[in-house]
Motif scaffolding. Structure first.
Motif, short mmCIF file in Angstrom:
data_model
loop_
_atom_site.label_atom_id
_atom_site.label_comp_id
_atom_site.label_asym_id
_atom_site.label_seq_id
_atom_site.Cartn_x
_atom_site.Cartn_y
_atom_site.Cartn_z
N LEU B 66 45.32 52.51 14.79
CA LEU B 66 45.07 52.63 13.27
C LEU B 66 44.19 51.05 13.36
O LEU B 66 44.01 51.00 12.08
CB LEU B 66 46.73 51.87 13.14
CG LEU B 66 47.00 52.14 11.38
CD1 LEU B 66 46.42 53.63 11.10
CD2 LEU B 66 48.58 52.18 11.21
N SER B 159 45.26 62.29 14.00
CA SER B 159 46.05 61.85 12.56
C SER B 159 45.84 60.72 12.06
O SER B 159 45.18 60.57 10.88
CB SER B 159 47.00 62.47 12.24
OG SER B 159 47.69 61.20 13.41
N LEU B 160 45.92 59.77 12.67
CA LEU B 160 45.42 58.61 12.41
C LEU B 160 43.72 58.24 11.92
O LEU B 160 43.62 57.78 10.77
CB LEU B 160 44.91 57.53 13.17
CG LEU B 160 46.17 57.39 14.00
CD1 LEU B 160 47.10 56.29 14.78
CD2 LEU B 160 48.04 57.12 12.83
N SER B 162 43.41 59.40 9.31
CA SER B 162 43.25 59.93 6.81
C SER B 162 43.41 58.70 7.12
O SER B 162 42.99 58.90 5.83
CB SER B 162 44.44 60.23 7.70
OG SER B 162 45.86 59.60 8.48
N VAL B 163 43.35 57.59 7.45
CA VAL B 163 43.63 56.25 7.01
C VAL B 163 42.21 55.31 6.86
O VAL B 163 42.50 54.50 5.67
CB VAL B 163 44.40 54.46 7.61
CG1 VAL B 163 45.52 55.71 8.22
CG2 VAL B 163 43.69 54.59 8.81
N ALA B 170 46.00 66.28 8.48
CA ALA B 170 46.90 65.12 7.83
C ALA B 170 46.22 64.24 6.82
O ALA B 170 46.83 64.62 5.76
CB ALA B 170 47.46 64.25 8.61
N GLN B 174 48.16 65.41 2.61
CA GLN B 174 48.19 63.96 1.89
C GLN B 174 47.39 64.74 0.41
O GLN B 174 48.09 65.01 -0.31
CB GLN B 174 47.38 63.43 2.19
CG GLN B 174 48.51 62.56 3.44
CD GLN B 174 47.73 61.42 3.54
OE1 GLN B 174 47.30 61.05 4.16
NE2 GLN B 174 48.93 60.40 4.00
#
Lengths: 227, 220
Positions: B66, B159-160, B162-163, B170, B174
């Motif tokens: 992340l 999926s990280l 997505s940030v 993911a 959201q």
């Protein structure tokens, strides 16, 4: 193009960073202890004679290990909220991380249990030890000793993965970093500093586990079968 | 629950799932290439090369993915490099995967029994020839099950992305949730899709591991 780096605005917020780092370690500690217990029980359940329990444990392990932590955190966070249960982000983070690491620990412990030679258990039975005594003395501790390196790597990975809980605003290190960078506009410097703190934390954890390992398993066994 | 969830949402999720697969492949190819070089550097006869590769692995394995994502997207933007979410996510995944695959593959190269090296040396093969003709073919066989197993980690870790606003599975979940607010239902669907992507890979890895342990070569 000139790049000017200014770490001072980030470093002068060291107390927030320290708070975040402490919270990260707290989250990791809770998840390691509770996840470790779940892992031991899960592994016993998976290898037990009760087919239903074994199946439930198997579904738990496969379900958790094949879905992202981020989605698990969202599910716990919003799932509990939709049931009307309001918990702090920290509690939800701790619960989600525990459930997550519990599944990995179950698998690692199961491998450890499987590595215990059948003859050892038969010998213990021959000595008229009870089932609980056999599990504790002959299966559990020798198994933990064997899988200790794998367990501790998993726990360090968990500490790093706890950064994902910043997405539900648990006030751990990454969340603190997000806050600092939005305040100072120094994203590059902030995340460099935070990366270094994480590296330091993983070194501290590895050192700690090494010391614990030395204390727990003083006699260095010569194991015939490396795992 | 889910009264408002319609076919368009599911199509949107399908697109997200395709990007999850796409990003996983980018990470596998990019991370695999760099990771292979890392593994070779880790067993290099040159001390400095070994040390440099080892430092890279230690640094990346000590940092959460992340934070690498944030660093490459927001961090680089702050010092004047604006890169797209796809580039940021692809680069971060590559850097991350390279460190782990590099370490896995180093172990596999070192797992090739020592006498194989010595025999190859005795046949007067050069170091490159020893590596390419004797060691790597055996190392690849050892490396296949753990590499396939790590593929599951790659898929989940995308999926990280997505940030940084990369619309994979993911993130598309959201976005839908922001309009419908049915978090439990939507994230359950997302979890099921991830499971459907990862579980076959897990099974394949386990099957490979089992068959590898059954026909263990009687070397060494």
């Amino acid at each position: 193009m000139g790049i000017e780096l200014d770490f001072s605005v980030v470093l002068e917020r060291w107390h927030s960073l320290l708070d975040g780092a402490v919270l990260t370690l707290e989250l990791a500690a809770i998840a390691v202890v509770l996840g470790g217990i779940i892992g031991a029980l899960g592994a016993i359940g998976r290898r037990g004679s009760n087919a239903l329990i074994a199946r439930i444990c198997g579904i738990y392990v496969e379900g958790i290990r094949n879905t992202p932590l981020l989605v698990q955190i969202f599910l716990v966070y919003f799932g509990l909220a939709s049931l009307g249960l309001k918990f702090s982000a920290f509690t939800v983070a701790a619960v989600a991380l525990t459930i997550n690491v519990g599944a990995y620990t179950t698998e690692i412990m199961r491998a450890g249990f499987d590595s215990i030679h059948k003859g050892q258990i038969e010998a213990a039975e021959g000595l008229a030890l009870s089932k609980a005594q056999i599990y504790w003395h002959v299966v559990l501790w020798p198994a933990v000793e064997r899988v200790y390196p794998a367990l501790t790597s998993q726990f360090v990975l968990l500490m790093l993965a706890s950064s994902v809980t910043s997405q539900i605003s648990a006030e751990e290190l990454t969340a603190v970093a997000n806050y600092i960078q939005s305040e100072t506009y120094r994203s590059f410097e902030t995340y460099i500093v935070v990366a270094l703190i994480y590296i330091a934390l993983s070194l501290v954890m590895r050192l700690g586990f090494w010391v614990i390992g030395q204390l727990l398993f003083p006699r260095r066994r010569r194991l015939g079968t490396p795992l | 629950m889910g009264g408002a969830l319609n076919i368009n949402h599911l199509i949107f999720l399908g697109h997200g799932a395709l990007w999850t697969i796409g990003l996983s492949l980018i990470a596998l190819i990019g991370g695999g290439t760099v990771g292979f070089l890392i593994a070779l550097c880790r067993v290099s006869p040159l001390r400095t090369v070994r040390l440099a590769a080892g430092t890279y692995v230690q640094l990346i394995q000590g940092t959460p993915l992340l934070v690498i994502m944030f660093l490459s997207f927001f961090g680089l933007a702050a010092i004047g490099f604006n890169i797209s979410p796809l580039l940021a996510a692809g680069a971060s995944m590559t850097i991350y995967v390279a460190a782990y695959l590099g370490e896995i593959w180093r172990g596999c190269i070192e797992a090739v029994p020592k006498p194989q090296w010595e025999a190859a040396e005795g046949l007067a093969l050069s170091r490159t020839q020893r590596m390419v003709k004797v060691i790597l073919p055996q190392a690849i066989r050892i490396a296949t099950p753990p590499s396939v197993g790590f593929m599951v980690q790659i898929i989940k870790n995308t999926s990280l992305a997505s940030v940084v606003g990369f619309v994979e599975l993911a993130r598309s979940g959201q976005i839908i949730n922001n309009s419908l607010f049915e978090p439990f239902l939507i994230y359950s669907i997302i979890a099921v899709i991830y499971f459907a992507l990862c579980y076959p890979v897990s099974r394949l890895s386990r099957r490979l591991e089992l068959s590898a342990s059954q026909k263990k070569p009687a070397l060494a």
